[in-house]
Scaffold this active site. Structure first.
Site, PDB file in Angstrom:
ATOM      1  N   GLU A 194       0.826  -1.209   0.000  1.00 60.00           N
ATOM      2  CA  GLU A 194       0.000   0.000   0.000  1.00 60.00           C
ATOM      3  C   GLU A 194       0.861   1.260   0.000  1.00 60.00           C
ATOM      4  O   GLU A 194       0.540   2.249  -0.663  1.00 60.00           O
ATOM      5  CB  GLU A 194      -0.945   0.000   1.203  1.00 60.00           C
ATOM      6  N   ARG A 211       0.436   3.773  -3.204  1.00 57.34           N
ATOM      7  CA  ARG A 211      -0.240   5.031  -2.857  1.00 57.34           C
ATOM      8  C   ARG A 211       0.753   6.162  -2.618  1.00 57.34           C
ATOM      9  O   ARG A 211       0.639   7.234  -3.209  1.00 57.34           O
ATOM     10  CB  ARG A 211      -1.117   4.832  -1.612  1.00 57.34           C
ATOM     11  N   ASP A 265      -4.130  -9.723  -9.114  1.00 58.52           N
ATOM     12  CA  ASP A 265      -4.461  -8.782 -10.180  1.00 58.52           C
ATOM     13  C   ASP A 265      -3.320  -7.939 -10.732  1.00 58.52           C
ATOM     14  O   ASP A 265      -2.973  -8.024 -11.915  1.00 58.52           O
ATOM     15  CB  ASP A 265      -5.617  -7.876  -9.737  1.00 58.52           C
ATOM     16  N   GLU A 316     -12.539  -0.218 -10.371  1.00 57.86           N
ATOM     17  CA  GLU A 316     -12.108  -1.108 -11.452  1.00 57.86           C
ATOM     18  C   GLU A 316     -13.058  -1.124 -12.647  1.00 57.86           C
ATOM     19  O   GLU A 316     -12.611  -1.208 -13.806  1.00 57.86           O
ATOM     20  CB  GLU A 316     -11.924  -2.529 -10.915  1.00 57.86           C
TER      21      GLU A 316
END
Length: 618
Positions: free
Chosen positions: A250, A254, A379, A513
């Site tokens: 993360e 980010r 993903d 998404e």
């Protein structure tokens, strides 16, 4: 949405605009540097491959190409390789045990001792810089002239309807930002119903996730006053002097992605004077590819729920874009070598039916549970294979091959069509299919469309059709709910199609998404249905997620009225609203020719051949 460097910004007093300029490195950024070095400790497993720089030949840096043996392999060659692998694994275990022992005393120190250690480290960094005659700035850094890539800012759409709708989306961003600033300024996220700050354990004690995540969206939407306020907060308040654990993944996507993107968009360049110092702790890693890292000690671990403490494919496989840019800015190939080493480790492993399981045991170097998903846990690994090739100006041939080979295996083993004609991507567990598709998996429509042009064997048309079918399925998952918002996961069994059947899969947390796929499909086809579907989502967000204090997720999209979860996720500003804004923008605004989006929708420029050549000459 793992190892990372946080890239700070300084604000120039009395500056009225965000035009590019030079900035002075301050004491604040030395502290950011120290934190960044600690985070990199978590990735010791990718340090043990010293020849990995050869893999970068012709891709990023100039180096002698790896020598190839024209002779066919022999059993002796295989045995030698096996012996080397065993030595590598033994070294990993030894380094891991040594680092953990060294960490015990560190982690038991009192807060006052920790602060003193940090202060001493900062002073040492400053002295080292001054000793080289650079006044604290590493003289080995390349002097890269900042040139803003094309399309950083756009213009009003020529279509009046698109212009009006894009203006509405900007108003949504303004509303989300203003409420965050009013009720939760400095917190990671906003609770829009209770009107207070919120933070999950993903960030530990780290603060300001929404600020950093939203930087580039503010700039792209030309909200320059808000952008300046955000960068000022980063300079003055972004603080990593704490003994706390954070999600490396993360923080990378980010914080690192957000700050890199803000640099490339605006020209705030102090980050490149911080990155160069990271080699201070390169060889002190734990010997594992890990998911959770201590800010102070750099010692890492994996999530205990992840197949016996395994590393997660989407986490260690989602570093490439950010790290290639870190090498470019610092002039140090070590960042790029790390991510290429991850590829090298994966290339050694057998892939069941060509698939990549979600779990990798960091001690044995073998796959954990044979669970394969193009959604959560897997993903962005596939996304970064494709985008590594695109971001290299299509020079990373290995990344290209790995992506198309993986897509072929996915299509063979995971992609199915329902009796009602909906194409979906199932999950694979030990050879058995679970006919479930997650909201996270819906990004794949956009990914497949993005890669269709380079598809082998004249499969471009086929892949565009596949992308369109996935986009339609994901739209149906929205259309078949009462709130016209998509569930976290939906199933194709028991007589249902594109519907969530379990209560814990019916929630919607402002995810991007599906909108992401609409944006890509619009760019490649200009089929008006994608803008129509995107506008349907805008209307649902306004009707069911907008509350007095911002935007909130909902707990059940099949309910007659929303039950809000009271969280405005940082990715709502970073991704969902950005993709909506670009859906109604002209194609030259952040065009795919010049920009690649990381998995948190932070745009990073394509490293053009001529630009890479100039960097190599420095």
């Amino acid at each position: 949405m793992p190892v990372a460097t946080l890239l700070p910004f300084t604000a120039t007093p009395n500056r009225k605009s965000v035009s590019p300029t030079s900035f002075r490195l301050t004491e604040k950024f030395i502290l950011l540097l120290v934190f960044s070095a600690f985070i990199t400790l978590c990735f010791g497993a990718i340090f043990f491959l010293p020849d990995s720089s050869k893999l970068l030949s012709g891709v990023f840096f100039r180096s002698a190409p790896a020598e190839s043996d024209p002779r066919p392999g022999t059993d002796g060659d295989f045995a030698g390789a096996t012996g080397r692998d065993e030595k590598i694994l033994a070294k990993i275990r030894k380094d891991h045990e040594k680092a953990l022992l060294e960490a015990k005393d560190t982690l038991q120190k009192r807060a006052e001792e920790i602060k003193q250690d940090i202060k001493s480290e900062k002073e040492k960094v400053a002295r080292d810089g001054q000793g080289r005659g650079g006044g604290g700035k590493d003289d080995t850094l390349p002097e890269i002239e900042y040139v803003r890539p094309p399309g950083a800012t756009g213009h009003d759409p020529s279509d009046p309807d698109a212009k009006e709708k894009r203006a509405k989306i900007k108003e949504m961003m303004q509303f989300a930002w203003d409420n965050y600033k009013h009720y939760a300024w400095g917190s990671n996220e906003l609770r829009p119903v209770s009107k207070q700050g919120h933070s999950s354990n993903l960030f530990g004690s780290l603060k300001g996730a929404t600020i950093v995540d939203a930087l580039d969206t503010l700039y792209i939407m030309e909200m320059y006053d808000e952008f300046e306020a955000a960068t000022e907060w980063v300079e003055k308040n972004l603080d990593f002097n704490m003994n706390a654990e954070i999600s490396v993944f993360e923080v990378n996507i980010r914080f690192v992605g957000g700050l890199l993107s803000a640099y490339y968009l605006s020209g705030k360049e102090v980050c490149k004077y911080v990155i160069c110092k990271l080699n201070r702790s390169w060889h002190n890693g734990s010997g594992s590819i890990v998911c959770v890292c201590s800010l102070y000690s750099g010692i890492g671990r994996n999530w205990p729920w992840a197949s016996g403490g395994s590393s997660i494919l989407a986490e260690y496989g989602t570093l490439h874009l950010e790290f290639m840019h870190l090498s470019r800015l610092s002039g140090k190939p070590v960042f790029a070598e790390k991510v290429m080493n991850i590829r090298k480790v994966l290339n050694r492993l057998d892939k069941p039916q060509g698939l990549y399981p979600n779990y990798l045991n960091p001690n044995s170097g073998q796959w954990g549970q044979h669970h394969v998903s193009v959604g959560g846990l897997g993903d962005s690994f596939y996304e970064y294979l494709l985008k590594a090739w695109l971001m290299s100006d299509k020079r990373d041939e290995e990344g290209k091959k790995l992506y198309y080979d993986a897509l072929k295996a996915i299509e063979t083993n995971l992609i199915r069509k329902s009796s009602g004609g909906l194409t979906y991507i199932a999950e694979w567990k030990g050879g058995l299919l679970e006919h479930k598709m997650g909201h996270l998996t819906c990004f794949a429509g956009g990914m497949i469309a993005l890669g269709a042009d380079g598809a082998p064997d004249d499969k471009t048309g086929h892949q565009m059709e596949l992308a369109a079918e996935i986009a339609r399925t994901c739209h149906e998952s929205y259309a078949r709910t009462n709130l016209k918002l998509g569930p976290e996961a939906f199933r194709f069994d028991g007589g249902v199609e594109a519907i969530a059947t379990r209560q814990n899969e019916k929630y919607f947390i402002l995810r991007p998404e599906v909108i992401e796929t609409y944006m890509y499909m619009w760019r490649f086809t200009h089929d008006p249905k994608y803008r129509q579907w995107g506008w349907e989502a805008v209307q649902a967000l306004e009707q069911h997620c907008r509350v007095e204090g911002g935007y909130s997720g909902v707990r059940d999209v099949y309910a007659s009225s929303p039950n809000h979860d009271d969280v405005q996720q940082s990715f709502y500003l970073a991704e969902t609203l950005k993709y909506l804004y670009l859906l109604f923008s002209d194609d030259d605004h952040l065009s795919f020719e010049h920009w690649v989006f990381n998995t948190e929708a932070h745009p990073l420029p394509v490293i053009k051949r001529e630009s890479a050549d100039r960097s190599n000459q420095l």
